[in-house]
Write a protein that holds these residues in place. Sequence first.
Motif, short mmCIF file in Angstrom:
data_model
loop_
_atom_site.label_atom_id
_atom_site.label_comp_id
_atom_site.label_asym_id
_atom_site.label_seq_id
_atom_site.Cartn_x
_atom_site.Cartn_y
_atom_site.Cartn_z
N ASN A 209 -10.10 -25.45 33.60
CA ASN A 209 -11.41 -24.88 33.23
C ASN A 209 -11.26 -23.56 32.49
OD1 ASN A 209 -13.03 -26.92 34.31
ND2 ASN A 209 -12.97 -26.04 36.35
N GLY A 210 -10.31 -22.74 32.94
CA GLY A 210 -10.06 -21.45 32.30
C GLY A 210 -9.59 -21.62 30.86
N MET A 211 -8.73 -22.63 30.64
CA MET A 211 -8.22 -22.86 29.28
C MET A 211 -9.30 -23.45 28.38
SD MET A 211 -4.28 -24.03 29.61
CE MET A 211 -4.59 -25.46 30.61
N VAL A 212 -10.13 -24.34 28.94
CA VAL A 212 -11.21 -24.94 28.15
C VAL A 212 -12.20 -23.86 27.72
CG1 VAL A 212 -13.18 -26.56 28.25
CG2 VAL A 212 -10.94 -27.26 29.10
N ALA B 54 -4.68 -17.30 36.40
CA ALA B 54 -3.64 -16.45 35.79
C ALA B 54 -3.05 -17.15 34.57
CB ALA B 54 -2.54 -16.17 36.82
N LEU B 55 -3.10 -18.48 34.57
CA LEU B 55 -2.57 -19.24 33.43
C LEU B 55 -3.47 -19.05 32.20
CD1 LEU B 55 -0.64 -21.36 32.20
CD2 LEU B 55 -2.18 -23.11 33.06
N ALA B 56 -4.79 -19.20 32.42
CA ALA B 56 -5.73 -19.04 31.30
C ALA B 56 -5.60 -17.65 30.68
CB ALA B 56 -7.15 -19.29 31.76
N SER C 290 6.36 -18.09 34.65
CA SER C 290 6.88 -17.87 36.01
C SER C 290 5.93 -16.98 36.80
CB SER C 290 8.26 -17.22 35.96
OG SER C 290 9.21 -18.19 35.64
N ALA C 291 5.39 -15.96 36.14
CA ALA C 291 4.47 -15.04 36.82
C ALA C 291 3.15 -15.74 37.12
CB ALA C 291 4.25 -13.80 35.95
N ALA C 292 2.62 -16.49 36.13
CA ALA C 292 1.31 -17.15 36.30
C ALA C 292 1.35 -18.17 37.44
CB ALA C 292 0.89 -17.82 35.00
N PHE C 293 2.46 -18.89 37.58
CA PHE C 293 2.56 -19.95 38.59
C PHE C 293 3.36 -19.54 39.83
CE2 PHE C 293 1.59 -22.84 34.98
CZ PHE C 293 0.55 -23.54 35.56
N PHE D 280 -5.35 -26.55 40.16
CA PHE D 280 -5.06 -27.18 38.87
C PHE D 280 -6.30 -27.11 37.96
CE2 PHE D 280 -5.06 -30.89 36.10
CZ PHE D 280 -3.80 -30.83 35.54
N TRP D 281 -7.47 -27.49 38.51
CA TRP D 281 -8.69 -27.51 37.70
C TRP D 281 -9.20 -26.11 37.39
CZ3 TRP D 281 -10.53 -31.08 34.62
CH2 TRP D 281 -10.01 -32.37 34.77
#
Length: 577
Positions: A505-508, A314-316, A446-449, A500-501
Amino acid sequence: MEQGHTIDLEGLEKRFPDLEKPAVASLTTQLRSGAVTGLVGPDGAGKTTLLRMLAGLLKPSAGTLRVAGLDPIADDRRLHAILGYMPQKFGLYEDLTVMENLTLYADLRGVTGEARRTTFQRLLEFTDLTRFTGRLAGKLSGGMKQKLGLACTLIGEPQVLLLDEPGVGVDPISRRELWRMVHELANDGMLILWSTSYLDEAEQCREVLLLNEGQLLFSGAPQTLTRRMAGRSILLAAPAGSHRALLQQAICLPTVTDGVIQGKYLRLILKPDADHQQVLQDLNISDVTLSEAEPRFEDAFIDLLGGGPNSKSALAAIMPSVSGDSTETVIEAQNLTKKFGDFAATDHVDFQVKRGEIFGLLGPNGAGKSTTFKMMCGLLVPSDGKALVLGMDLKTSSGKARQHLGYMAQKFSLYGNLTVAQNLKFFSGVYGLSGKKQRQKMAEMSAAFNFAPIINQAPDALPLGFKQRLALACALMHEPDILFLDEPTSGVDPLTRREFWLHINGMVDKGVTVMVTTHFMDEAEYCDRIGLVYRGKIIAAGTPDDLKQQVASEQNPNPSMEQAFIELVQRYDREEQ
């Protein structure tokens, strides 16, 4: 030493007024001396609460417990005479030397005269700290601090030893030495309980107690649990450059309960009776080889807890894509050197990191990786050479370069007396966010985490996994395209590490470049390339599989990352002699 002590628990329970579930729930078991028993479980499982009850520091809410036949509360003086307890934050005095710390603990234990002299000699030899007696405890590496903590705990020759996560923040070589020492003590008849969230450590125990949310899920030999996973662990050799995206696809499949990256492979855990070929069809890939993997205790652990993350990050999803070319160098060390007096902590180091790559710095405690890392993100000024980010020298244009950087420190740099919301507001403000844009970013994070339930709590009161999520969120408020992570998951459990990873990975995949230091060898497998730092130099570099191949032999054709790490360091020592 007397033989055959036991720890007996019957219906043991501990409740805290502010928690609806018990921290330890109706625990009945017996622990025996003569081998190490592992206390295993994720954050908040109740491990530390149980150890504190055994040490007489917490009173049980219900049930009974006996440590070597003694009630920890009623017989506290008699118990303390035979008990050694090493909490997670062991009370070393950092401004005292190694010898002064030992002397202080000997005074507290009433060990004097000849007994003190022979005890010190034995413990210093045992922990290999004889050469460092005059060094301040604060100047020791993480591994040496843990060895000194163990030595202080062993003064007075305890018969029962309680160790709360002694392997946290310690490199593989130091951890191996700690285990060697503890196995020796157990063989001499000591009753040892070692709490851990490193699951390769659990495999070294004769028996494990596996706790989750205060409940005992499994008790017995770790191999018994691992055997249940036979035929359910598979390796996929993915097409080059696709394994991160493929992992995020695979963990969403209904037949897959867990997935991690292992060098060029994806390691997947399947549900019982899942069809291997069906998995390949669901992933819609043809040029891939599938093989069965030897099950690990970690596979069984994750499976027992209900599996790993099973959705995309959800963060990526809320991070923007980074434009740029994958051949572009975004982080570079040129002849990078840092001296403290005559000592070169970093010694003429060179490397380059390309756009959208994960580059890992590995190395034993005290090898120079944190020093190198701090220069790369502008926290330390080099004595010589250059640390460049996007071609900018951090010495001269650090302000401009910093706008592109997110930094997550080893000891999370959160403000413990501010709430979660106030931390998010403070860090986004530092990075120049204000007004509507700031409010929007805080709401997205807040929503992503899933911060809503804890938004008004202070981080100090939160489990480590939540602190870690908050630290990552704070480092990303300004949407940096380069992320520096200094031992970001030290001490957190495997489930939280996977989550966490998943985010990293999603951001990379969106073009973010990551530089990371870690002591977790399974985490090193996520890196595209690794630099192994030792004695201030990079002694080996390449992909995880390259490093493993460098130590492969007829006897060990498929070495683990940990075996590669230890062998490369020891090989360098042999060649330098």
